[in-house]
Design an enzyme around this catalytic site. Sequence first.
Site, PDB file in Angstrom:
ATOM      1  N   ASP A  93       0.995  -1.181  -0.029  1.00  0.00           N
ATOM      2  CA  ASP A  93       0.026   0.062   0.098  1.00  0.00           C
ATOM      3  C   ASP A  93       0.946   1.254   0.024  1.00  0.00           C
ATOM      4  O   ASP A  93       0.784   2.033   0.951  1.00  0.00           O
ATOM      5  CB  ASP A  93      -0.848   0.115   1.313  1.00  0.00           C
ATOM      6  CG  ASP A  93      -1.625  -1.290   1.489  1.00  0.00           C
ATOM      7  OD1 ASP A  93      -1.963  -2.013   0.430  1.00  0.00           O
ATOM      8  OD2 ASP A  93      -1.799  -1.701   2.636  1.00  0.00           O
ATOM      9  N   GLU A 134     -11.317   0.449  -1.794  1.00  0.00           N
ATOM     10  CA  GLU A 134     -10.474   0.902  -0.779  1.00  0.00           C
ATOM     11  C   GLU A 134      -9.272   1.627  -1.524  1.00  0.00           C
ATOM     12  O   GLU A 134      -9.226   1.861  -2.744  1.00  0.00           O
ATOM     13  CB  GLU A 134      -9.970  -0.225   0.135  1.00  0.00           C
ATOM     14  CG  GLU A 134      -8.935  -1.146  -0.688  1.00  0.00           C
ATOM     15  CD  GLU A 134      -8.516  -2.249   0.388  1.00  0.00           C
ATOM     16  OE1 GLU A 134      -9.133  -1.918   1.577  1.00  0.00           O
ATOM     17  OE2 GLU A 134      -7.794  -2.954   0.206  1.00  0.00           O
TER      18      GLU A 134
END
Length: 480
Positions: free
Chosen positions: A50, A233
């Site tokens: 991420d 997300e």
Amino acid sequence: MKLKKRHWLFLPCLVLLLAVAALASCRKETAVPVKQKLTAPRVNNAAVHDPSIVQTNGRYYIIGSHMQFASSTNLIQWKQLSTSVKDTHLFKNVTGELGSAMHDAETDTFWAGDIEQLQDGKFYMYYCACQGSSPTSVLGVAVADKVSGPYQDQGVILRSGGAIKDDADYNATEDPNVVDPHVFHDKNGQLWMVYGSYSGGIFILKMDEATGKPYPGQGYGKRLLGGNHVRIEGAYMLYNKQTNYYYLFLSFGGLAADGGYNLRVFRSRQPDGGFVDSQGQAAEDIRGKVGTTFDDAAIQNYGEKIIGNFTWKQDGKNVGYVSPGHNTAFQDKKTGKYFVMFHTRFPGRGEYYEDRVHQLFFTKDGWPVLNPAPYDGETKTDYSGDQLVGDYQVVAMDKLITEEPARSKTTTLARDGQVTGQITGKWTNRKGQGTMRINNKTYTGIFVSSWDPYQKAQTMMFSGINPQGEPLFMRRLVRR
């Protein structure tokens, strides 16, 4: 006898004509070389799940989940600075200083973080911790004089689920899971934070530049999209001055190797709403059906997809990406080039992941497309058609959220504009902006000469998008 003799005289001519025709049908298109010469890069990839990037003092820094941290001077050679909460130096004592946040989120680690340099010159880290199987989460901010720390905690700014002391009013189908923050300035200098994962969707808050925290009275802020636990997300915002659009990047699907993770984009003239995809579909309409969980069918037709699971065929093996996602996007302060960086898994390697940086381009209609090859200093130029012809592998992706990869087929781009082989159609080029009319679909995109890490050679790439928001990758095969 004369008739037979004439037949014998005619046969060699017929054979010669057939041979010439056969050679013509097998003629290989030879491309004119491009000016830029690329060589094999000395690559050192980071492993930051991420990743979120900040550029300062001639270096790039990425922070991700578990306090993973890395830096680079050229986006190609990365130095891993930390791999977990246990070995981070971003805080003097991270478990001591942020222990209460971890306790309230019922976890021993941190999820995707973000670092932004505000106008006071200091660096603000937005950290989040989450229980994992529920939206029991906290989101806080810490500040440091240097991007590498040490950071000092400024406190928790948002809570969700069980991390709220009295969560009776919290509704996980409508309220956000307070993770995956990205803090950014809009074109007028206003500070914002976009965040959220699954649960009630993606939200945005107006932030106070003086404190690095949300202005009071906003609650969770404004919902942009999502709800009823759909799998969306990793929101990240990018403004392009040339197109005057804000681009909202999102990851659809699940992050694991079998989760079908993929990157999608919406755009708007404003940072806090009005986002649509290339079909004109409003992002705010995205929501799962009431009573459902992970309703992929309700969301998969939305968004311009820029990359998902795909493979090339190389030396009898499948190579490519598995579940690429949770990206950072930015314009380089020095070169002006645009980039997307994300983590990805790989065919046959399970949950092992690394980061990849790809250059981002924009079509004539203002939609982003991703160079299929990782960045190696390539610079797009106004290519002529003679520089683009040749045999290619083609990957046409759809918008399904699935673990199955899009696989390559072979085709040839001829000088006369024909596309022949396993895929047929026509192609055009105007100074490196290309159009592919294949499979009864039309893709617009860009050509760019790049280094192919699989063929270990410089070759031509094409990346395009069709009106349905489906991406097309092409790479020219290198003759040995």
